[in-house]
Design a protein around this motif. Structure first.
Motif, PDB file in Angstrom:
ATOM      1  N   PHE A 145       0.813  -1.219   0.000  1.00  0.00           N
ATOM      2  CA  PHE A 145       0.000   0.000   0.000  1.00  0.00           C
ATOM      3  C   PHE A 145       0.849   1.274   0.000  1.00  0.00           C
ATOM      4  CE2 PHE A 145      -3.405  -2.819   0.832  1.00  0.00           C
ATOM      5  CZ  PHE A 145      -4.570  -2.150   0.543  1.00  0.00           C
ATOM      6  N   ARG A 146       2.161   1.105   0.087  1.00  0.00           N
ATOM      7  CA  ARG A 146       3.022   2.297   0.161  1.00  0.00           C
ATOM      8  C   ARG A 146       3.221   2.872  -1.243  1.00  0.00           C
ATOM      9  NH1 ARG A 146       7.206   0.683   5.088  1.00  0.00           N
ATOM     10  NH2 ARG A 146       5.531   0.193   6.559  1.00  0.00           N
ATOM     11  N   ASP A 147       2.191   3.514  -1.698  1.00  0.00           N
ATOM     12  CA  ASP A 147       2.183   4.177  -3.014  1.00  0.00           C
ATOM     13  C   ASP A 147       2.746   3.288  -4.131  1.00  0.00           C
ATOM     14  OD1 ASP A 147       1.202   6.155  -1.442  1.00  0.00           O
ATOM     15  OD2 ASP A 147       2.633   7.707  -2.082  1.00  0.00           O
ATOM     16  N   PRO A 148       2.068   2.166  -4.401  1.00  0.00           N
ATOM     17  CA  PRO A 148       2.581   1.235  -5.408  1.00  0.00           C
ATOM     18  C   PRO A 148       2.654   1.864  -6.797  1.00  0.00           C
ATOM     19  CG  PRO A 148       0.291   0.733  -4.877  1.00  0.00           C
ATOM     20  CD  PRO A 148       0.757   1.753  -3.864  1.00  0.00           C
ATOM     21  N   ILE A 149       3.638   1.455  -7.549  1.00  0.00           N
ATOM     22  CA  ILE A 149       3.744   1.882  -8.954  1.00  0.00           C
ATOM     23  C   ILE A 149       2.604   1.201  -9.714  1.00  0.00           C
ATOM     24  CG2 ILE A 149       5.169   1.762 -11.036  1.00  0.00           C
ATOM     25  CD1 ILE A 149       7.628   1.732  -9.161  1.00  0.00           C
ATOM     26  N   ILE A 150       1.848   1.976 -10.490  1.00  0.00           N
ATOM     27  CA  ILE A 150       0.753   1.360 -11.238  1.00  0.00           C
ATOM     28  C   ILE A 150       0.947   1.446 -12.760  1.00  0.00           C
ATOM     29  CG2 ILE A 150      -0.945   1.552  -9.376  1.00  0.00           C
ATOM     30  CD1 ILE A 150      -2.094   4.031 -10.657  1.00  0.00           C
ATOM     31  N   TYR A 151       1.787   2.347 -13.211  1.00  0.00           N
ATOM     32  CA  TYR A 151       2.077   2.433 -14.654  1.00  0.00           C
ATOM     33  C   TYR A 151       3.552   2.731 -14.854  1.00  0.00           C
ATOM     34  CZ  TYR A 151      -2.337   2.114 -17.193  1.00  0.00           C
ATOM     35  OH  TYR A 151      -3.473   1.650 -17.781  1.00  0.00           O
ATOM     36  N   ARG A 152       4.122   2.123 -15.897  1.00  0.00           N
ATOM     37  CA  ARG A 152       5.514   2.455 -16.246  1.00  0.00           C
ATOM     38  C   ARG A 152       5.599   2.679 -17.752  1.00  0.00           C
ATOM     39  NH1 ARG A 152       7.698  -3.753 -15.940  1.00  0.00           N
ATOM     40  NH2 ARG A 152       5.673  -4.576 -16.591  1.00  0.00           N
ATOM     41  N   ILE A 153       6.663   3.310 -18.165  1.00  0.00           N
ATOM     42  CA  ILE A 153       6.877   3.569 -19.604  1.00  0.00           C
ATOM     43  C   ILE A 153       7.598   2.374 -20.204  1.00  0.00           C
ATOM     44  CG2 ILE A 153       7.999   5.084 -21.296  1.00  0.00           C
ATOM     45  CD1 ILE A 153       7.965   7.294 -19.114  1.00  0.00           C
ATOM     46  N   ILE A 154       7.031   1.818 -21.267  1.00  0.00           N
ATOM     47  CA  ILE A 154       7.733   0.788 -22.044  1.00  0.00           C
ATOM     48  C   ILE A 154       7.542   1.140 -23.514  1.00  0.00           C
ATOM     49  CG2 ILE A 154       7.883  -1.656 -22.667  1.00  0.00           C
ATOM     50  CD1 ILE A 154       6.815  -2.375 -19.921  1.00  0.00           C
ATOM     51  N   LYS A 155       8.635   1.195 -24.247  1.00  0.00           N
ATOM     52  CA  LYS A 155       8.526   1.646 -25.629  1.00  0.00           C
ATOM     53  C   LYS A 155       8.563   0.527 -26.659  1.00  0.00           C
ATOM     54  CE  LYS A 155       9.335   6.408 -24.966  1.00  0.00           C
ATOM     55  NZ  LYS A 155      10.032   7.620 -25.403  1.00  0.00           N
ATOM     56  N   SER A 156       8.779  -0.725 -26.176  1.00  0.00           N
ATOM     57  CA  SER A 156       8.745  -1.830 -27.157  1.00  0.00           C
ATOM     58  C   SER A 156       7.307  -2.023 -27.594  1.00  0.00           C
ATOM     59  CB  SER A 156       9.211  -3.138 -26.535  1.00  0.00           C
ATOM     60  OG  SER A 156      10.197  -2.926 -25.588  1.00  0.00           O
ATOM     61  N   PRO A 157       7.113  -2.389 -28.878  1.00  0.00           N
ATOM     62  CA  PRO A 157       5.745  -2.636 -29.321  1.00  0.00           C
ATOM     63  C   PRO A 157       5.154  -3.875 -28.642  1.00  0.00           C
ATOM     64  CG  PRO A 157       7.335  -3.148 -31.061  1.00  0.00           C
ATOM     65  CD  PRO A 157       8.103  -2.557 -29.931  1.00  0.00           C
ATOM     66  N   HIS A 158       3.860  -3.824 -28.412  1.00  0.00           N
ATOM     67  CA  HIS A 158       3.151  -4.954 -27.806  1.00  0.00           C
ATOM     68  C   HIS A 158       2.668  -5.871 -28.924  1.00  0.00           C
ATOM     69  CE1 HIS A 158      -0.098  -7.142 -25.795  1.00  0.00           C
ATOM     70  NE2 HIS A 158       0.458  -6.803 -24.644  1.00  0.00           N
ATOM     71  N   TRP A 159       2.728  -7.181 -28.713  1.00  0.00           N
ATOM     72  CA  TRP A 159       2.381  -8.116 -29.786  1.00  0.00           C
ATOM     73  C   TRP A 159       0.912  -8.043 -30.188  1.00  0.00           C
ATOM     74  CZ3 TRP A 159      -0.871 -12.454 -29.032  1.00  0.00           C
ATOM     75  CH2 TRP A 159      -1.262 -12.662 -27.712  1.00  0.00           C
ATOM     76  N   ARG A 160       0.065  -7.434 -29.365  1.00  0.00           N
ATOM     77  CA  ARG A 160      -1.342  -7.294 -29.754  1.00  0.00           C
ATOM     78  C   ARG A 160      -1.720  -5.849 -30.052  1.00  0.00           C
ATOM     79  NH1 ARG A 160      -5.732  -8.724 -26.798  1.00  0.00           N
ATOM     80  NH2 ARG A 160      -6.849  -9.651 -28.556  1.00  0.00           N
ATOM     81  N   THR A 161      -1.191  -4.900 -29.268  1.00  0.00           N
ATOM     82  CA  THR A 161      -1.642  -3.518 -29.424  1.00  0.00           C
ATOM     83  C   THR A 161      -0.615  -2.652 -30.162  1.00  0.00           C
ATOM     84  OG1 THR A 161      -0.777  -2.946 -27.244  1.00  0.00           O
ATOM     85  CG2 THR A 161      -3.067  -3.647 -27.341  1.00  0.00           C
ATOM     86  N   GLY A 162       0.474  -3.277 -30.599  1.00  0.00           N
ATOM     87  CA  GLY A 162       1.457  -2.560 -31.398  1.00  0.00           C
ATOM     88  C   GLY A 162       2.069  -1.375 -30.659  1.00  0.00           C
TER      89      GLY A 162
END
Ligand code: ATP
Ligand code: MG
Length: 578
Positions: free
Chosen positions: A195-212
């Protein structure tokens, strides 16, 4: 874990339920979720499934099947860097092979990216999430310990407007990977570290195999999992024990997402112990390393604990399910004996595997009083354990092969196999007596001479004459060459994962594979064997046909030997406790 007896709707007999099934049964009996039961199996497509996953699959699909519910297959594809369609396909094949089906309930966490993003935006607007510009090391250093509170990030009090702007620009690709994250603003002093301010989003620049290239930010597993369950209407979210401390966080996010509606419906998480097996590893990371570094022949190497490895080794789905039933589901971690898995495959194959003869390490025997031009077709039982399994014919002639280890010129006491001046029975055939042997210059036996007693054929009256030893054999003129691969345990130590100070690759068993290129098999086997077919080679164990086989070149894997040390051990324990 205490097991209660509960009667299941539609079940013919009373069954003992494990604690997870019991919870589900109680919820159904109490009319929760309007009597609906929906579980899910949520693999991350970043590797092949192993027998630990089979434990989860048999629970998730099994309880739904048992109690009239449904089970979703959901790919937790939230990390584009490690995931691949090869894994997606193998996972589906393996679940089907285990005997389960998700019907039209195939889902991907990536389908929820838009909804999860919107939810994150809402949290930002409500002041419940913020963009942190610190490195992951700095964030980790501020987490505190379970007994001391964490430290607030200097970015914790950014305004919703600023956070919104930054988060949208993160997603637009303006910032480098690792330069910023989105964190939920919860409680840096919570006794639950998650609960100590969990990370919920990060930056990833590789393409996703479904969403490109649609997204440059990806939700963390903890921000995707509970909500995905909620979106799908999962009633019981069954997982392994390491998720116990995550459960309150999943509940928190679902509550934030659903508001008051959560009182009508919220997925219920139930945790059970992971499967750990002796002499192997279950970490996908380590298994991937074995494959990538060619320390095994692939994900389906018959020494691997993967489902496809077990399948190629000759395991049946039934044997795996029986094993999982034997070890059960509990609330405490354990290390399970691979001997129990092996016991279950023996039991399973004993019932179904046709009996045939193959000589793994052949030496020639000449039956000097048997006419050179004669041959007989002898009748062999296909499987004494299986009614109606029938018989097949096996040729007998003057020259045969037996195992080299079944002959000794100067035997120790209690050697009941072939030795000069002594008799043995050829399985399903005659009694022969050894009259001598021939050796090469190095003293290796090149040929054994015997005479046979024509009045002792199995199945005739003379066939009842008893001698101490019975040997398997094949006719030299009729047999066919095949390749056999023998396997031993993949690791030389019982619990490789416990040896933290050693590189796990050093713990591999250097003798885990032995290839025998010139095994002699009886013609019936050569003619009838197809890939994945399973046989008992008399006295030598259970074998199955490997996909490496080609026309005229059969390759067999030894699934397991015949000796069952597990059953013996259990018998001993029974005798002791009686
Ligand atoms: P990762 O470290 O990549 O998360 P994982 O083995 O947990 O590895 P998942 O694809 O997340 O892989 O697993 C899917 C499901 O299988 C999860 O619900 C997980 O709890 C369950 N599972 C994984 N390993 C085991 C195991 N050894 N025993 C029982 N269940 C397992
Ligand atoms: Mg996992």
């Amino acid at each position: 874990m205490a097991e209660k007896e509960t009667e299941i709707k539609g079940a013919e007999e009373k069954r003992v339920l494990n604690f997870v099934q019991q919870i589900v049964a109680d919820d159904l009996a109490a009319g929760k979720n309007g009597g609906r039961l929906n579980t899910r199996f949520p693999p991350e497509p970043n590797g092949y499934l192993h027998i630990g996953h089979a434990k989860a699959i048999c629970m998730d699909f099994g309880v739904a099947e048992m109690m009239g519910g449904t089970c979703n297959l959901r790919f937790d594809d939230t990390n584009p860097q490690k995931e691949d369609t090869e894994y997606v396909e193998s996972i589906m094949r393996d679940i089907h092979w285990l005997g389960y089906d998700w019907g039209d309930r195939l889902y991907y966490a990536s389908d929820y990216f838009p909804r999860l993003y919107e939810f994150a935006i809402r949290l930002i607007k409500e002041g419940k999430a913020y963009v942190d510009d610190q490195t992951s090391e700095q964030i980790a250093a501020q987490k505190g310990t379970p007994t001391t509170p964490g430290t607030d990030s200097p970015f914790r009090n950014r305004t919703p407007e600023e956070n919104l702007d930054l988060f949208e620009r993160m997603n637009a690709g303006e910032f480098e990977e690792g330069s910023r994250v989105l964190r939920a603003k919860i409680d840096m002093a919570s006794s639950n570290m998650h609960f100590r301010d969990p990370i919920i989003y990060r930056i990833i620049k590789s393409p996703h195999w479904r969403t490109g290239n649609k997204w440059n930010v990806y939700p963390m597993y903890d921000f995707a999992h509970g909500q995905s369950d909620y979106f799908e209407g999962v009633t019981h979210s069954i997982c392994t024990l390491e998720f116990v401390p995550h459960r309150p966080l999943y509940d928190y996010f679902v509550r934030e997402l659903a508001g008051d509606k959560v009182d009508e419906y919220c997925p219920r998480q139930i945790e059970f112990n992971r499967l750990n097996l002796t002499y192997t590893v279950m970490s996908k990371r380590k298994l991937l390393q074995l494959v990538k570094e060619n320390l095994v022949a692939g994900w389906d190497d018959p020494r691997m604990p993967t489902i496809c490895g077990l399948r190629r080794r000759g395991y049946t789905p039934e044997s795996i399910k029986n094993f999982l039933n034997d070890i059960g589901y509990t609330k405490y971690e354990a290390l399970n004996d691979i001997g129990l898995l092996e016991h279950n495959i023996r039991e399973s194959l004993n019932k179904i595997a046709p009996r045939v003869m193959a000589v793994l390490d052949p030496v020639k025997v000449v039956i000097t009083n048997y006419p050179e031009d004669r041959e007989e077709m002898l009748e062999m039982d296909n499987n004494p354990e299986q009614e109606g399994a029938g018989t097949h014919k096996m040729p007998f002639a003057r020259e045969i092969y037996i195992e080299r280890a079944d002959f000794m010129e100067e035997p120790p006491k209690k050697f009941f196999r072939l030795t000069p001046g002594k008799e043995v029975r050829l399985k399903g055939g005659y009694i022969i007596m050894c009259t001598g042997c021939t050796k090469d210059a190095d003293g290796n036996i090149t040929e054994i001479q015997c005479t046979y007693d024509p009045d002792t054929l199995s199945g005739t009256e003379g066939g009842n004459r008893k001698v101490k030893g019975t040997l398997h054999w094949v006719s030299a003129r009729h047999c066919v060459d095949a390749e056999v691969r023998l396997y031993d345990r993949l690791f030389a130590v019982e619990n490789p994962s416990a040896e933290a100070e050693r590189d796990f690759r050093e713990l591999l068993n250097p003798e885990s594979l032995t290839v025998l290129p010139h095994v002699k098999i009886e013609p019936y086997l050569a003619q009838s064997a197809k890939v994945e077919d399973k046989f008992q080679f008399q006295r030598m164990g259970y074998f199955c046909v490997d996909p490496d086989s080609s026309p005229g070149h059969l390759v067999f894997n030894r699934t397991i030997g015949l000796k069952d040390s597990w059953a013996k051990q259990q018998d001993k324990q029974k005798t002791v406790s009686n």
